[in-house]
Every structure is written in structure tokens, then in C-alpha cells.
Write an enzyme that holds these catalytic residues in place. Structure first.
Site, mmCIF file in Angstrom:
data_model
loop_
_atom_site.group_PDB
_atom_site.id
_atom_site.type_symbol
_atom_site.label_atom_id
_atom_site.label_comp_id
_atom_site.label_asym_id
_atom_site.label_seq_id
_atom_site.Cartn_x
_atom_site.Cartn_y
_atom_site.Cartn_z
ATOM 1 N N LEU A 70 0.807 -1.228 0.000
ATOM 2 C CA LEU A 70 0.000 0.000 0.000
ATOM 3 C C LEU A 70 0.834 1.270 0.000
ATOM 4 C CD1 LEU A 70 -2.831 -1.074 2.495
ATOM 5 C CD2 LEU A 70 -2.682 -1.413 0.012
ATOM 6 N N CYS A 189 12.347 -5.378 -3.753
ATOM 7 C CA CYS A 189 12.194 -4.177 -2.939
ATOM 8 C C CYS A 189 12.032 -4.540 -1.463
ATOM 9 C CB CYS A 189 11.019 -3.329 -3.436
ATOM 10 S SG CYS A 189 9.423 -4.157 -3.352
#
Length: 257
Positions: A70, A189
Site C-alpha cells: 500500500l 524491494c
């Protein structure tokens, strides 16, 4: 094809631009773009591509939304956690602009199924996060004669490159990275970290390049930039670019292939 009064009103800010105009907007409405990956790059890129009025969108992602997404994946919210990204993305586009034709695939991309996903498209935008998928998509694009826009981001660096390896003299993505990365051994990531705004910068730049490519020959928005990779540096900040030459020995688009 003409635009209805409602569509003319919706895209009025595009149409008054001499570089796009009515002809350009109609051209975008006829285009088919395949977006591979609905993560940090694909999410914001999709929002701007849908906003540009790309007539047909095929959305490809086999992943589900996680809370850690998110921070950078702007399509999703907490209610979406645990649900498939492709389904949610289609729901977003349908609510945003019901006139767009949206297809989805929640299958993992492989060498075997990649050609079926890209065939007939005007452009593929790849925002995935591993080389095995990227190379499978690139090879399929060469085989099916579809141009490819490749976008990647990590930490504070990003890159966006346009490839048309099916054309004589033009490089493909495999010419750029070679054959050593067919295994799924890419940095993630989760390990390295990523600033959400950096992913957004790469995504919006990729969306701009996608629109430029799809308007080639229709408007004066600029060159397609085949074989040119743009590097985006979020720390300086700055941008530079370099050209990729076609590799005659490339296993996908070279003379040996």
C-alpha cells in the site's frame, strides 16, 4: 470513428493540445495496451493510461495484495488485502471509465503462455520485478512483432526503455541484459527498500512514453525512442539516457534467431 459529446468533454484537455488533438485522442481509443505487473509501477501507470483513454487494456498479474504494497501501489487499499490484483485493477478501471475494454489474466507468465498474452497488442508495458518474466515477455514481443516498453525501479533509481526488436536494426530487451538473467534471481524491494514516490515517478514517465509510442505517426508528441533507456535518479535528482545497439548474436532478435 468519432468521439461522443461526453467523450469530447472528458478529454477536452487532451484535445486542445496541438500535439494530441482530436485525431490523437481517437487513435488512443483504438489502441490495445497489455500491462504486465500491477505493482509499484503498474498501479499508477494504469491510472494515467486509463485516464488517457486507451481503448483496450489487458491487465496481467498473478499476485494478491499485501499490506506492504500500500505504500506505493496506488490502486489498492486495506479492503483489498488478500485479494487478486488483476481483479481489483479491472474493478477500478470499470468504475473509472466504463467505456474502456478491460481484460485480465491472473496466470503467472511463462515462456509458454507469454505469446498468447501479447499477441495482437499495439504495445506491452512491463513493470514486473524479475528478469525471468521480463525476458519471457520480451521474447514473446519479438516473436509476435509487438513493441515493448520496459520499466523498473529499486530504492531511488529507475529505468524506462523502449524496444522494438522485431524491426530491422532495433534492439530488444534481451540485447540490453543478455542471457544470464533467465533465472528468477532479481533483487527485490522487500530486501532493498523503495520510496513509493520513486515508483510513481518511474510509472508516470513510463505512461508518458507509452502514450508517445501509441501516437507515433498520428501526432507530433515526439520520437518513439526505440533502443533508448532512460535512467531516473531520485537522489540527485536527475535523468540521463543511453542507446542500446541491436546485438547480431541475440538469441531473440539477432541474425542467429
Amino acid at each position: 470513428m468519432s468521439l461522443s459529446p461526453e467523450r469530447l468533454d472528458r478529454f477536452a484537455r487532451h484535445i486542445v493540445l496541438p500535439e494530441i488533438g482530436g485525431a490523437g485522442q481517437i487513435a488512443l481509443a483504438k489502441k490495445h495496451l497489455v500491462l504486465v505487473g500491477l505493482g509499484g509501477i503498474g498501479s499508477p501507470a494504469l491510472q494515467y493510461l486509463a485516464g488517457a483513454g486507451i481503448g483496450k487494456l489487458t491487465l496481467v498479474d498473478d499476485d494478491r495484495v499485501d499490506a506492504s504494497n500500500l505504500q506505493r501501489q496506488t490502486l489498492f487499499n486495506e479492503r483489498d488485502i488478500g485479494h487478486g490484483k488483476a481483479v481489483i485493477a479491472k474493478r477500478w478501471v470499470t468504475g473509472f471509465d466504463p467505456e474502456l475494454d478491460v481484460q485480465i489474466s491472473d496466470r503467472r507468465i511463462t515462456v509458454a503462455n507469454a505469446p498468447d498474452l501479447v499477441i495482437g497488442a499495439d504495445l506491452v508495458l512491463d513493470g514486473t520485478d524479475n528478469f525471468a518474466t521480463r525476458l519471457a515477455v520480451s521474447d514473446a514481443c519479438v516473436a509476435e512483432r509487438v513493441p515493448l516498453l520496459s520499466a523498473a525501479v529499486g530504492r531511488f533509481q529507475g529505468q524506462v526503455g523502449a524496444f522494438a526488436g522485431h524491426l530491422a536494426g532495433e534492439a530488444c530487451y534481451r540485447c540490453f541484459v543478455g542471457d544470464a538473467f533467465d533465472a528468477e534471481d532479481c533483487d527485490t524491494c522487500a530486501e532493498d527498500g523503495m520510496l513509493g514516490a520513486m515508483a510513481g515517478w518511474v510509472a508516470t514517465f513510463a505512461a508518458m512514453q507509452a502514450i508517445r509510442i501509441m501516437l507515433d505517426g498520428v501526432s507530433a508528441l515526439g520520437d518513439t525512442d526505440w533502443g533508448r533507456v532512460h535512467l531516473l535518479d531520485g537522489l540527485k535528482p536527475g535523468m540521463r539516457s543511453f542507446a542500446i545497439a541491436k546485438d547480431p548474436a541475440c538469441s531473440a532478435c539477432g541474425s542467429a534467431a
